[in-house]
Motif scaffolding. Structure first.
Motif, PDB file in Angstrom:
ATOM      1  N   TYR A  82       1.239   5.849   6.720  1.00  0.00           N
ATOM      2  CA  TYR A  82       1.545   5.058   7.909  1.00  0.00           C
ATOM      3  C   TYR A  82       2.628   5.735   8.742  1.00  0.00           C
ATOM      4  CZ  TYR A  82      -1.100   1.395   5.533  1.00  0.00           C
ATOM      5  OH  TYR A  82      -2.083   0.678   4.923  1.00  0.00           O
ATOM      6  N   GLU A  83       2.625   5.360  10.021  1.00  0.00           N
ATOM      7  CA  GLU A  83       3.677   5.789  10.943  1.00  0.00           C
ATOM      8  C   GLU A  83       4.719   4.680  10.984  1.00  0.00           C
ATOM      9  OE1 GLU A  83       4.324   6.755  15.697  1.00  0.00           O
ATOM     10  OE2 GLU A  83       2.288   6.605  14.862  1.00  0.00           O
ATOM     11  N   TYR A  95       2.102  -2.122  17.343  1.00  0.00           N
ATOM     12  CA  TYR A  95       2.295  -2.158  15.891  1.00  0.00           C
ATOM     13  C   TYR A  95       1.250  -3.059  15.252  1.00  0.00           C
ATOM     14  CZ  TYR A  95       6.799   0.024  16.806  1.00  0.00           C
ATOM     15  OH  TYR A  95       7.781   0.881  17.205  1.00  0.00           O
ATOM     16  N   ALA A  96       0.753  -2.623  14.074  1.00  0.00           N
ATOM     17  CA  ALA A  96      -0.236  -3.421  13.348  1.00  0.00           C
ATOM     18  C   ALA A  96       0.429  -4.354  12.335  1.00  0.00           C
ATOM     19  CB  ALA A  96      -1.233  -2.500  12.641  1.00  0.00           C
ATOM     20  N   LEU A  97       1.716  -4.166  12.015  1.00  0.00           N
ATOM     21  CA  LEU A  97       2.397  -4.988  11.018  1.00  0.00           C
ATOM     22  C   LEU A  97       3.899  -4.769  11.160  1.00  0.00           C
ATOM     23  CD1 LEU A  97       2.371  -6.791   8.451  1.00  0.00           C
ATOM     24  CD2 LEU A  97       2.163  -4.680   7.099  1.00  0.00           C
ATOM     25  N   VAL A 107       3.354 -10.444  10.302  1.00  0.00           N
ATOM     26  CA  VAL A 107       4.752 -10.261   9.919  1.00  0.00           C
ATOM     27  C   VAL A 107       4.917 -10.559   8.430  1.00  0.00           C
ATOM     28  CG1 VAL A 107       7.121 -11.047  10.246  1.00  0.00           C
ATOM     29  CG2 VAL A 107       5.607 -10.813  12.217  1.00  0.00           C
ATOM     30  N   VAL A 108       5.657  -9.674   7.751  1.00  0.00           N
ATOM     31  CA  VAL A 108       6.038  -9.905   6.352  1.00  0.00           C
ATOM     32  C   VAL A 108       7.540 -10.172   6.344  1.00  0.00           C
ATOM     33  CG1 VAL A 108       6.209  -8.927   4.050  1.00  0.00           C
ATOM     34  CG2 VAL A 108       4.199  -8.437   5.464  1.00  0.00           C
ATOM     35  N   VAL A 153       4.090  -3.753  -1.549  1.00  0.00           N
ATOM     36  CA  VAL A 153       4.218  -3.326  -0.153  1.00  0.00           C
ATOM     37  C   VAL A 153       2.942  -2.621   0.309  1.00  0.00           C
ATOM     38  CG1 VAL A 153       5.495  -1.837   1.433  1.00  0.00           C
ATOM     39  CG2 VAL A 153       6.710  -3.141  -0.323  1.00  0.00           C
ATOM     40  N   LEU A 154       2.431  -1.754  -0.556  1.00  0.00           N
ATOM     41  CA  LEU A 154       1.206  -1.041  -0.198  1.00  0.00           C
ATOM     42  C   LEU A 154       0.040  -2.004   0.005  1.00  0.00           C
ATOM     43  CD1 LEU A 154       1.373   2.057  -2.562  1.00  0.00           C
ATOM     44  CD2 LEU A 154       1.477   2.075  -0.075  1.00  0.00           C
ATOM     45  N   GLN A 155      -0.074  -2.982  -0.894  1.00  0.00           N
ATOM     46  CA  GLN A 155      -1.186  -3.922  -0.795  1.00  0.00           C
ATOM     47  C   GLN A 155      -1.061  -4.777   0.460  1.00  0.00           C
ATOM     48  OE1 GLN A 155      -1.631  -6.438  -4.199  1.00  0.00           O
ATOM     49  NE2 GLN A 155      -3.594  -7.270  -3.564  1.00  0.00           N
ATOM     50  N   LEU A 156       0.155  -5.252   0.719  1.00  0.00           N
ATOM     51  CA  LEU A 156       0.345  -6.048   1.926  1.00  0.00           C
ATOM     52  C   LEU A 156       0.056  -5.219   3.177  1.00  0.00           C
ATOM     53  CD1 LEU A 156       3.605  -8.032   1.078  1.00  0.00           C
ATOM     54  CD2 LEU A 156       1.324  -8.983   1.432  1.00  0.00           C
ATOM     55  N   ALA A 157       0.569  -3.993   3.205  1.00  0.00           N
ATOM     56  CA  ALA A 157       0.339  -3.141   4.368  1.00  0.00           C
ATOM     57  C   ALA A 157      -1.150  -2.899   4.578  1.00  0.00           C
ATOM     58  CB  ALA A 157       1.065  -1.814   4.204  1.00  0.00           C
ATOM     59  N   HIS A 158      -1.837  -2.587   3.481  1.00  0.00           N
ATOM     60  CA  HIS A 158      -3.266  -2.314   3.598  1.00  0.00           C
ATOM     61  C   HIS A 158      -4.027  -3.556   4.056  1.00  0.00           C
ATOM     62  CE1 HIS A 158      -7.167  -0.533   2.780  1.00  0.00           C
ATOM     63  NE2 HIS A 158      -7.469  -1.613   2.072  1.00  0.00           N
ATOM     64  N   SER A 159      -3.772  -4.680   3.429  1.00  0.00           N
ATOM     65  CA  SER A 159      -4.532  -5.896   3.726  1.00  0.00           C
ATOM     66  C   SER A 159      -4.248  -6.399   5.133  1.00  0.00           C
ATOM     67  CB  SER A 159      -4.188  -6.991   2.703  1.00  0.00           C
ATOM     68  OG  SER A 159      -4.512  -6.570   1.401  1.00  0.00           O
TER      69      SER A 159
END
Length: 711
Positions: free
Chosen positions: A61-62, A86-88, A117-118, A153-159
């Protein structure tokens, strides 16, 4: 749906006041290359520097980071403005002293509610119900408790980025479908509207078209409707046209053209760009292109006629053809002048040889002198021919501008007419300009005539000259300016003036504001070329309705003495006192023989060559014995006079060279403008002697002072 419309889903934003958190997110979501990442993971395992486990995401990710909520909002706004949203967003709850995480999310969602948003928190700052009361229920909100696992974090970002991307794709797809529906609906409405307009004789589009259009019945060729531009072109009123035919209005005086139009419409054949003459209501003939198209209107055949006025275009094309013809005539004239100058050189040379050969009977002497005078007049005509063809060489000398203007003033008074009041202002102590006298006169005449045409009702015309010094500061303001001493020639009128757009074009060839047929558009272009060839420039000041001032800058002559020295006259040299060895190169046999006789009569030893290659052979054979090179400029054999001289000067840099020519096309961009080394045909014996003397004297001077010459 175009992929270009769907932004990338790998751009994330981290809003946290702790820089180490920024670093943790980058290690998880945007790790470095494999080797670097493995080394960092080993360091962290050995030294315990981070609790973030080494894990490589499937997508790199950027990551952009903000330390406060206000900064994060600005970054979100900027990303959307750039088309790379931004996507997230990962947002910390506690970020003193500004907004906390909930306030930050609230402000972001007020403008960009679609951003997932997380919320990252290590404490129970807000309960779920408190968050919902402040933010409202949203499926774009997820809570992440600290400390968090990299996998989380990876799972949340991906989903969430996948969810955001799918949401954007769906929305764009729906928008495209909506646009497609709207487009098809609009097309249907336009088709229905087009049908209505067809039934209403194309009223709006037909009348608003900038092209003259006419609608006629195919059965009787009567005009059913015409647009405003048709009326403007023909000069008729609408009522005068409707219900009438071509013949009744006498629109097309050319019967052949009229018959072609009638036959085509009767046979229901279209016509495309048929050229002919249209006669207006004011009985003015215009050159036009006519096109017709057959179609059904109200179940009856009609045809639509479009007319294009090409009168001006044809005039411009004719002007171009005329310019091309004049250029061809100029080339022919230059060639004729070259050959004629060779003939005049023979006539004048032999006549003068006989005149100086000794005692002659008075009738014979008178005849020979008349031949010389006639040759001089013929030479003057040839120079005019070369000036017409713009092939003459500049003959620059110190020019007394005050005297030149005073002489021109008498002639200009007759040219300009009684309505123009001419005033010439020039101080007596004006330094001489380094200029060609004939071309200087051409500059003044062209500018004066241009000023006269700008004052159709007459008015004052002032021509003035003054000496000016151009410094570096002036040069920075005027792009073409050159530092040094110049003569500024000003031509001022009180005419119609020009705006900025017109001033930008006045020196372009064929640009003119005069009526058709009253101007060539070459007057100011010629002035511009002459001034540039003199290494000067032009400045123009003009105001519409006030007048114009043209300022011509010509360089001041560096030294008058250089040109005023008087060489030995022919009388002191005719008995063989000029004992030099001269390499004579001339391709015309009669000119070569005449020049050889004159040189031998002067006591010179001549080595004669027909062309450049033969001259080089003779140069090698007699190297060290030749005192001067006298060469024609334009010769066959693939070696011009300049090229021949360049090869010889490589061996003997101080060799005097005289170029003989009756046609200056061989000169390379004005590289030869010093009269000391140019012998213009036809030349008399005195001119030949003077030129040889000057060339030898200059060679001796350059031998004594080589450093000054090279400088």
């Amino acid at each position: 749906m175009s992929n270009a419309l769907i932004p990338s889903a790998n751009r994330l934003l981290v809003i946290d006041d702790n820089p180490s958190i920024h670093s943790d997110f980058r290690k998880i979501l945007a790790p470095p290359k494999d080797s670097q990442f493995a080394l960092q993971a080993a360091e962290e395992l050995l030294f315990g520097r981070s609790a973030v486990p080494a894990a490589v995401p499937a997508t790199v990710y950027e990551i952009d980071c903000a330390s406060q909520g206000q900064e994060g909002l600005r970054m979100v706004e900027q990303a959307v403005a750039e088309g790379r949203p931004y996507a997230l967003a990962f947002v910390d709850v506690r970020m003193p002293p500004g907004w906390d995480g909930i306030e930050t999310v609230k402000h972001i969602w007020e403008k960009f509610s679609e951003l997932p948003v997380v919320i990252c928190t290590a404490y129970s700052d807000y309960s779920w119900s408190e968050m919902m009361s402040k933010l409202g229920y949203s499926d774009n909100l997820v809570i992440l408790r600290k400390p968090f696992e990299a996998v989380e974090v990876l799972q949340l970002a991906h989903s969430l980025t996948r969810k955001w991307l799918l949401s954007r794709q769906v929305r764009l797809h729906i928008e495209e479908l909506d646009k497609l529906v709207q487009s098809r609906t609009q097309n249907l409405e336009e088709a229905n509207g087009a049908l209505r307009r067809s039934e209403e004789r194309f009223a709006k589009a037909f009348r608003a078209s900038p092209i003259p259009l006419a609608l006629q019945s195919a059965a009787d060729q009567r005009y059913v409707d015409v647009n405003d531009h048709f009326l403007q072109l023909t000069g008729y009123r609408r009522d005068d046209v409707l219900g009438h035919t071509h013949v009744e209005l006498d629109l097309f005086p050319d019967l052949k053209l009229l018959q072609e139009i009638l036959h085509a419409t009767t046979d229901h054949h279209p016509v495309s760009n048929l050229q002919g003459t249209l006669r207006t209501n004011e009985r003015k003939n215009l050159q036009v292109l006519i096109s017709t198209e057959i179609f059904e209107l109200e179940n009856r055949p009609h045809y639509l006629m479009s007319i294009q006025d090409v009168t001006h275009r044809l005039y411009v094309e004719e002007q171009l053809r005329q310019a091309q013809k004049m250029e061809a005539v100029g080339q022919i004239a230059a060639g004729v002048a070259h050959d004629f100058n060779n003939i005049l050189t023979v006539i004048q040379g032999h006549a003068e040889l006989q005149l100086h050969s000794g005692e002659l009977p008075e009738p014979l002497r008178d005849s020979l002198q008349e031949i010389c005078r006639a040759s001089n007049r013929a030479a003057s005509l040839v120079r005019q021919l070369l000036a017409f063809s713009r092939k003459q060489m500049l003959n620059c000398h110190p020019l007394n501008v005050s005297v030149a203007l005073e002489t021109l003033g008498k002639m200009l008074g007759r040219v300009l007419g009684e309505t123009i009041t001419l005033k010439i202002q020039s101080p007596e102590n004006l330094p001489p300009a380094f200029a060609d006298a004939v071309n200087f006169e051409q500059i003044v005449i062209n500018l004066a005539v241009n000023a006269r045409d700008a004052m159709p009702q007459g008015g004052p015309l002032t021509i003035s000259a003054e000496a000016v010094t151009i410094d570096e500061e002036y040069k920075t303001r005027v792009a073409d300016a050159v530092t040094g001493k110049f003569i500024r020639l000003s031509v001022a009128d009180k005419g119609v003036g020009m705006d900025e757009a017109m001033r930008a074009k006045i020196f372009e060839p064929f640009f003119t504001t005069k009526e058709t047929g009253k101007g060539t558009g070459m007057g100011l272009a010629t002035v511009y070329g002459i001034v540039k060839q003199h290494r000067g420039w032009i400045e123009v000041e003009s105001t519409p309705g006030v007048g114009s001032v043209f300022k011509i800058f010509l360089p001041v002559a560096d030294s008058v003495a250089e040109f005023s020295s008087t060489p030995e006259s022919f009388a002191t040299l005719q008995n063989g006192s000029l004992s030099k060895t001269i390499l004579l190169v001339e391709d015309e046999a009669i000119v070569r023989e005449t020049a050889e006789k004159i040189l031998k009569h002067l006591g010179c030893r001549t080595i004669v060559a027909e062309d450049g290659p033969q001259a080089l052979v003779l140069w090698e054979q007699h190297r060290g014995k030749i005192d001067l090179l006298l060469t024609d400029m334009v010769m066959p054999g693939g070696l011009s006079g300049q090229q021949l001289a360049a090869r010889i000067l490589r061996d003997e840099p101080h060799m005097p060279v005289i170029y003989s020519t009756g046609y200056s096309a061989g000169f390379s961009n004005g590289s030869l403008q010093d009269s000391d080394c140019v012998l213009l045909k036809p030349y008399d014996v005195s001119t030949l002697v003077n030129t040889i003397t000057k060339a030898l004297a200059r060679s001796q001077s350059s031998t004594k002072f080589p450093d000054a010459v090279s400088a």
